[in-house]
Design a protein around this motif. Sequence first.
Motif, PDB file in Angstrom:
ATOM      1  N   THR A  34       1.815  50.246  66.169  1.00 31.91           N
ATOM      2  CA  THR A  34       2.107  50.243  64.720  1.00 31.91           C
ATOM      3  C   THR A  34       3.451  49.606  64.401  1.00 31.91           C
ATOM      4  OG1 THR A  34       3.120  52.443  64.883  1.00 31.91           O
ATOM      5  CG2 THR A  34       0.754  52.345  64.362  1.00 31.91           C
ATOM      6  N   PHE A  35       4.087  48.969  65.372  1.00 30.12           N
ATOM      7  CA  PHE A  35       5.392  48.354  65.120  1.00 30.12           C
ATOM      8  C   PHE A  35       5.322  47.276  64.042  1.00 30.12           C
ATOM      9  CE2 PHE A  35       7.685  49.328  69.394  1.00 30.12           C
ATOM     10  CZ  PHE A  35       7.917  50.613  68.949  1.00 30.12           C
ATOM     11  N   ALA A  36       4.312  46.470  64.039  1.00 30.24           N
ATOM     12  CA  ALA A  36       4.218  45.353  63.076  1.00 30.24           C
ATOM     13  C   ALA A  36       4.132  45.883  61.656  1.00 30.24           C
ATOM     14  CB  ALA A  36       3.010  44.494  63.406  1.00 30.24           C
ATOM     15  N   SER A  37       3.240  46.849  61.441  1.00 25.39           N
ATOM     16  CA  SER A  37       3.102  47.391  60.084  1.00 25.39           C
ATOM     17  C   SER A  37       4.379  48.130  59.672  1.00 25.39           C
ATOM     18  CB  SER A  37       1.895  48.307  59.988  1.00 25.39           C
ATOM     19  OG  SER A  37       2.079  49.453  60.794  1.00 25.39           O
ATOM     20  N   GLN A  38       5.023  48.816  60.632  1.00 25.54           N
ATOM     21  CA  GLN A  38       6.272  49.513  60.306  1.00 25.54           C
ATOM     22  C   GLN A  38       7.367  48.519  59.909  1.00 25.54           C
ATOM     23  OE1 GLN A  38       7.510  52.220  63.372  1.00 25.54           O
ATOM     24  NE2 GLN A  38       5.485  53.151  63.534  1.00 25.54           N
ATOM     25  N   LEU A  39       7.450  47.412  60.660  1.00 20.58           N
ATOM     26  CA  LEU A  39       8.449  46.394  60.317  1.00 20.58           C
ATOM     27  C   LEU A  39       8.146  45.770  58.972  1.00 20.58           C
ATOM     28  CD1 LEU A  39       9.046  44.659  63.760  1.00 20.58           C
ATOM     29  CD2 LEU A  39      10.588  46.186  62.519  1.00 20.58           C
ATOM     30  N   LEU A  40       6.857  45.542  58.667  1.00 15.18           N
ATOM     31  CA  LEU A  40       6.483  44.980  57.365  1.00 15.18           C
ATOM     32  C   LEU A  40       6.890  45.919  56.245  1.00 15.18           C
ATOM     33  CD1 LEU A  40       4.963  42.848  55.681  1.00 15.18           C
ATOM     34  CD2 LEU A  40       2.911  44.280  55.974  1.00 15.18           C
ATOM     35  N   TRP A  41       6.571  47.199  56.379  1.00 13.35           N
ATOM     36  CA  TRP A  41       6.936  48.163  55.332  1.00 13.35           C
ATOM     37  C   TRP A  41       8.450  48.347  55.251  1.00 13.35           C
ATOM     38  CZ3 TRP A  41       4.206  49.149  51.404  1.00 13.35           C
ATOM     39  CH2 TRP A  41       2.798  49.098  51.480  1.00 13.35           C
ATOM     40  N   LEU A  42       9.136  48.239  56.397  1.00 11.38           N
ATOM     41  CA  LEU A  42      10.595  48.300  56.375  1.00 11.38           C
ATOM     42  C   LEU A  42      11.164  47.130  55.585  1.00 11.38           C
ATOM     43  CD1 LEU A  42      13.271  49.562  57.375  1.00 11.38           C
ATOM     44  CD2 LEU A  42      13.102  48.035  59.342  1.00 11.38           C
ATOM     45  N   ALA A  43      10.622  45.926  55.823  1.00 12.14           N
ATOM     46  CA  ALA A  43      11.098  44.747  55.093  1.00 12.14           C
ATOM     47  C   ALA A  43      10.798  44.887  53.606  1.00 12.14           C
ATOM     48  CB  ALA A  43      10.458  43.489  55.659  1.00 12.14           C
ATOM     49  N   ILE A  44       9.569  45.330  53.260  1.00  6.85           N
ATOM     50  CA  ILE A  44       9.200  45.492  51.843  1.00  6.85           C
ATOM     51  C   ILE A  44      10.115  46.526  51.183  1.00  6.85           C
ATOM     52  CG2 ILE A  44       7.387  46.336  50.303  1.00  6.85           C
ATOM     53  CD1 ILE A  44       5.351  45.071  52.246  1.00  6.85           C
ATOM     54  N   THR A  45      10.331  47.644  51.838  1.00  2.53           N
ATOM     55  CA  THR A  45      11.194  48.696  51.289  1.00  2.53           C
ATOM     56  C   THR A  45      12.629  48.211  51.153  1.00  2.53           C
ATOM     57  OG1 THR A  45       9.786  50.323  52.391  1.00  2.53           O
ATOM     58  CG2 THR A  45      11.911  51.095  51.581  1.00  2.53           C
ATOM     59  N   PHE A  46      13.115  47.478  52.162  1.00  7.46           N
ATOM     60  CA  PHE A  46      14.479  46.955  52.113  1.00  7.46           C
ATOM     61  C   PHE A  46      14.646  45.985  50.951  1.00  7.46           C
ATOM     62  CE2 PHE A  46      17.678  43.809  53.288  1.00  7.46           C
ATOM     63  CZ  PHE A  46      18.778  44.637  53.476  1.00  7.46           C
ATOM     64  N   VAL A  47      13.687  45.042  50.807  1.00  4.99           N
ATOM     65  CA  VAL A  47      13.768  44.062  49.717  1.00  4.99           C
ATOM     66  C   VAL A  47      13.689  44.771  48.362  1.00  4.99           C
ATOM     67  CG1 VAL A  47      12.554  42.122  48.640  1.00  4.99           C
ATOM     68  CG2 VAL A  47      12.941  42.132  51.098  1.00  4.99           C
ATOM     69  N   ALA A  48      12.758  45.747  48.244  1.00  2.00           N
ATOM     70  CA  ALA A  48      12.631  46.475  46.970  1.00  2.00           C
ATOM     71  C   ALA A  48      13.920  47.235  46.663  1.00  2.00           C
ATOM     72  CB  ALA A  48      11.445  47.431  47.030  1.00  2.00           C
TER      73      ALA A  48
END
Length: 198
Positions: free
Chosen positions: A43-57
């Motif tokens: 689940t690292f890829a999805s976690q990194l994606l959500w981390l990036a989305i959350t960080f940008v938001a």
Amino acid sequence: MAAEYLIAQATEAVPAPADTATGTAVEHPAAEHEVFPPFDSSTFASQLLWLAITFVALYFLLARVAIPQIGGILTDRARRIAGDIEKAQQAKATSEAAVAAYEKALAAARANANTIAEGARNESKTAANAERAVIEADLAKKLAAAEANIAGIKQRALSEVGAIAGEATTAIVKALIDADAPKADVDAAVADAMKAGA
């Protein structure tokens, strides 16, 4: 590693749930090897994606909403501080001007008081001099009158002295020679004696 060990111990200690229909225990073979989801490499890829989305938001939320509000608050505060400083400087200038005006008025009042006191001294001195002149003139008149009165008394006394001296001379001559001296001779002798004594 310790967490996996604890999970394994817990699953061994808890008995497997029984099937309600048959009453036999149901086994879950995958439950013993489950990994904590954030540490699951699948689940690292999805976690990194959500981390990036959350960080940008969160970044855009901070950049567009929070930071401008904080900047506005800081700007407003700086403006209020500057206004307060300006008001304080104006109040200080006003108070300094009031103190200067007070000191100037006080100096003028002192100078005016000195002028008034000097004028009052001069007026009282002039009045005292005028009163002294009046008193001296009155005393001079009284002195002249007294001197005239004394001169009159002296003149009368001298004229009476002549008469007294004449009477005394007549009495002395009568006592000495037992005869009356002529009045004209006595008066002439007294007059000559008074002229010589004057």
